[in-house]
Design a protein around this motif. Structure first.
Motif, PDB file in Angstrom:
ATOM      1  N   HIS A 130       4.445  -2.667   0.780  1.00 19.56           N
ATOM      2  CA  HIS A 130       3.174  -1.945   0.644  1.00 19.56           C
ATOM      3  C   HIS A 130       2.447  -1.978   1.983  1.00 19.56           C
ATOM      4  O   HIS A 130       2.508  -2.961   2.713  1.00 19.56           O
ATOM      5  CB  HIS A 130       2.290  -2.592  -0.435  1.00 19.56           C
ATOM      6  CG  HIS A 130       2.939  -2.674  -1.779  1.00 19.56           C
ATOM      7  ND1 HIS A 130       3.046  -1.612  -2.636  1.00 19.56           N
ATOM      8  CD2 HIS A 130       3.534  -3.732  -2.406  1.00 19.56           C
ATOM      9  CE1 HIS A 130       3.656  -1.991  -3.744  1.00 19.56           C
ATOM     10  NE2 HIS A 130       3.972  -3.277  -3.633  1.00 19.56           N
ATOM     11  N   SER A 136      -5.549   0.276  -0.965  1.00 17.24           N
ATOM     12  CA  SER A 136      -4.725   0.366  -2.172  1.00 17.24           C
ATOM     13  C   SER A 136      -3.415  -0.381  -1.974  1.00 17.24           C
ATOM     14  O   SER A 136      -2.900  -1.017  -2.903  1.00 17.24           O
ATOM     15  CB  SER A 136      -4.452   1.834  -2.524  1.00 17.24           C
ATOM     16  OG  SER A 136      -3.776   2.487  -1.464  1.00 17.24           O
ATOM     17  N   GLY A 137      -2.851  -0.337  -0.770  1.00 14.18           N
ATOM     18  CA  GLY A 137      -1.611  -1.043  -0.501  1.00 14.18           C
ATOM     19  C   GLY A 137      -1.786  -2.545  -0.595  1.00 14.18           C
ATOM     20  O   GLY A 137      -0.947  -3.259  -1.149  1.00 14.18           O
ATOM     21  N   ALA A 140      -2.184  -3.458  -4.234  1.00 15.70           N
ATOM     22  CA  ALA A 140      -0.900  -3.362  -4.926  1.00 15.70           C
ATOM     23  C   ALA A 140      -0.031  -4.571  -4.620  1.00 15.70           C
ATOM     24  O   ALA A 140       0.642  -5.125  -5.505  1.00 15.70           O
ATOM     25  CB  ALA A 140      -0.184  -2.073  -4.532  1.00 15.70           C
ATOM     26  N   LEU A 143      -1.457  -7.599  -6.526  1.00 14.38           N
ATOM     27  CA  LEU A 143      -1.186  -7.507  -7.961  1.00 14.38           C
ATOM     28  C   LEU A 143       0.281  -7.820  -8.253  1.00 14.38           C
ATOM     29  O   LEU A 143       0.593  -8.575  -9.190  1.00 14.38           O
ATOM     30  CB  LEU A 143      -1.535  -6.108  -8.468  1.00 14.38           C
ATOM     31  CG  LEU A 143      -1.307  -5.852  -9.963  1.00 14.38           C
ATOM     32  CD1 LEU A 143      -2.167  -6.795 -10.807  1.00 14.38           C
ATOM     33  CD2 LEU A 143      -1.630  -4.402 -10.309  1.00 14.38           C
ATOM     34  N   GLU A 144       1.182  -7.268  -7.462  1.00 17.98           N
ATOM     35  CA  GLU A 144       2.607  -7.521  -7.685  1.00 17.98           C
ATOM     36  C   GLU A 144       2.949  -8.988  -7.440  1.00 17.98           C
ATOM     37  O   GLU A 144       3.784  -9.575  -8.147  1.00 17.98           O
ATOM     38  CB  GLU A 144       3.453  -6.623  -6.785  1.00 17.98           C
ATOM     39  CG  GLU A 144       4.937  -6.677  -7.108  1.00 17.98           C
ATOM     40  CD  GLU A 144       5.739  -5.622  -6.385  1.00 17.98           C
ATOM     41  OE1 GLU A 144       6.971  -5.782  -6.294  1.00 17.98           O
ATOM     42  OE2 GLU A 144       5.137  -4.625  -5.908  1.00 17.98           O
TER      43      GLU A 144
END
Length: 391
Positions: A130, A136-137, A140, A143-144
């Motif tokens: 990401h 947003s990256g 992300a 979250l991952e």
């Protein structure tokens, strides 16, 4: 001049008629509008139904119908829920969650010592995957990371929370009893079925106000006969898992029946219905349209698909039973007329958030949508369900 033909759904003691009311949270106001028209329109029932089988919101509406409450008074009950929601936050849940997070934070430095190198490799790989320079990256990647490398911590926190619900439904009992005009429905004239799920076993429990039919298609052993229907039984059918507290009855914890029997057709058959009118809260959809779904539309489609699948399964079972009854290859089966469901048109009133949107104007809009849908349904015949067509 020849007399007008009676409505096919008019009251007929020799052919008992049932309303099957699905679950659907705040969309339940739609069912009240439907019932209002079915009672008042000369093409409609002209009389309270002989049987009502309901789940969740449909169980509350069904109980109020069985109690003899007129539609406009049922609408007042729903508007009262909007004025002052009858739920309170479960303090134990939030205290337990806070403690679980604090303990996890204290354990993290020690737990990370033995796996720091692995987590660093995972984190580096996610940052390459990401774009970390993009908000947003970066989000992300974080979250991952939590959902993969640190999922054990998330599981530990969830297991440490020692209560399974966010809100307590306790205040709802007083509202229900006030709306019904009684604390207990004792053998109501309208035969009533409430549908719940046993938390321990995961099985459906069908609470009925009259002894179920003993014919093969009634499966009488699957029913719990209760001549006195209490507010707790009704609340149990509306106890949405994780959101509301389960209701303890007879030594068992019970949850919302919508998980297994959201459109409870079988109990209506068991209580002797010869004609069934399903009232659903999922909008009719003419077909799949092109374009990309928004997240809200995807959530709405997911919820609606879950409820539609429940109805399609129950519908197929009844139509298959009707085929057996018609062929007479199995003794004791009887055909039951299943009408096309009354359901709303697709609109903004029935969007993703509408299941839990208890706002006065929105509830009134759904009530009016129910009146419109019922008038259209009556103007079409009403029509029996065709096994060869889509539901």
């Amino acid at each position: 001049m020849a007399a007008a033909s009676p409505s096919p759904v008019a009251h007929d003691p020799s052919r008992p008629i049932a309303l099957v009311l699905s679950g659907g949270g705040a969309r339940g106001a739609f069912q009240v509008g439907v019932y209002d028209v079915l009672l008042s329109d000369p093409r409609g029932l002209g009389h309270p139904p002989d049987v009502v089988s309901g789940t969740s919101a449909g169980a509350m509406n069904g109980a109020l119908i069985a109690a003899g409450v007129p539609p406009r008074k049922i609408l007042e009950f729903w508007l009262d829920l909007a004025r002052k929601p009858p739920v309170v936050a479960n303090d134990r849940f939030f205290r337990s969650l806070r403690s679980a997070l604090a303990r996890a934070a204290l354990r993290e430095p020690v737990r990370r010592l033995g796996r720091r190198s692995r987590e660093l490799r995972v984190a580096a790989g996610l940052l390459l995957k990401h774009n970390p320079l993009s908000p947003s990256g970066l989000f992300a990647a974080l979250l991952e990371f939590v959902l993969t490398a640190r999922f054990d911590t998330v599981s530990d926190v969830l297991d440490a929370v020692d209560t399974p619900y966010l809100f307590d439904m306790g205040p709802l009992r007083e509202r229900l009893e006030k709306a019904m005009g009684t604390s207990v429905l004792r053998s109501p004239r309208v035969r009533l079925a409430l549908n719940v799920v046993d938390v321990a076993t995961g099985r459906a429990v069908r609470i009925v106000s009259s002894p179920p039919d003993k014919r093969p298609d009634a499966s009488a052993t699957h029913y719990r006969y209760e001549p006195a229907i209490t507010a707790e039984m009704i609340m149990a059918s509306a106890a949405i898992p994780l959101l509301f507290n389960p209701i303890r009855l007879g030594g068992r914890d019970l949850w919302d029946g919508g998980m297994l029997v959201n459109t409870p057709i079988a109990p209506a058959v068991a209580l002797g219905a010869a004609r069934i009118v399903p009232v659903l809260v999922t909008p009719a959809r003419p077909g799949t349209r092109g374009g990309t779904l928004s997240l809200g539309q995807a959530v709405e489609r997911l919820a609606d698909t879950f409820l539609e699948n429940a109805y399609n399964g129950d519908r197929k079972l009844l139509l298959d039973r009707n085929a057996l009854a018609t062929s007479r290859c199995v003794e004791g089966y009887r055909a039951v007329e299943l009408y096309r469901p009354i359901r709303p048109e697709s609109s903004r009133t029935f969007n993703a958030g509408s299941y839990l949107f208890f706002e006065r104007d929105a509830l009134i809009a759904r009530f009016e949508a129910g009146r419109l849908a019922a008038r259209r349904w009556l103007a079409e015949g009403p029509r029996l369900d065709d096994p060869r067509s889509e539901p």
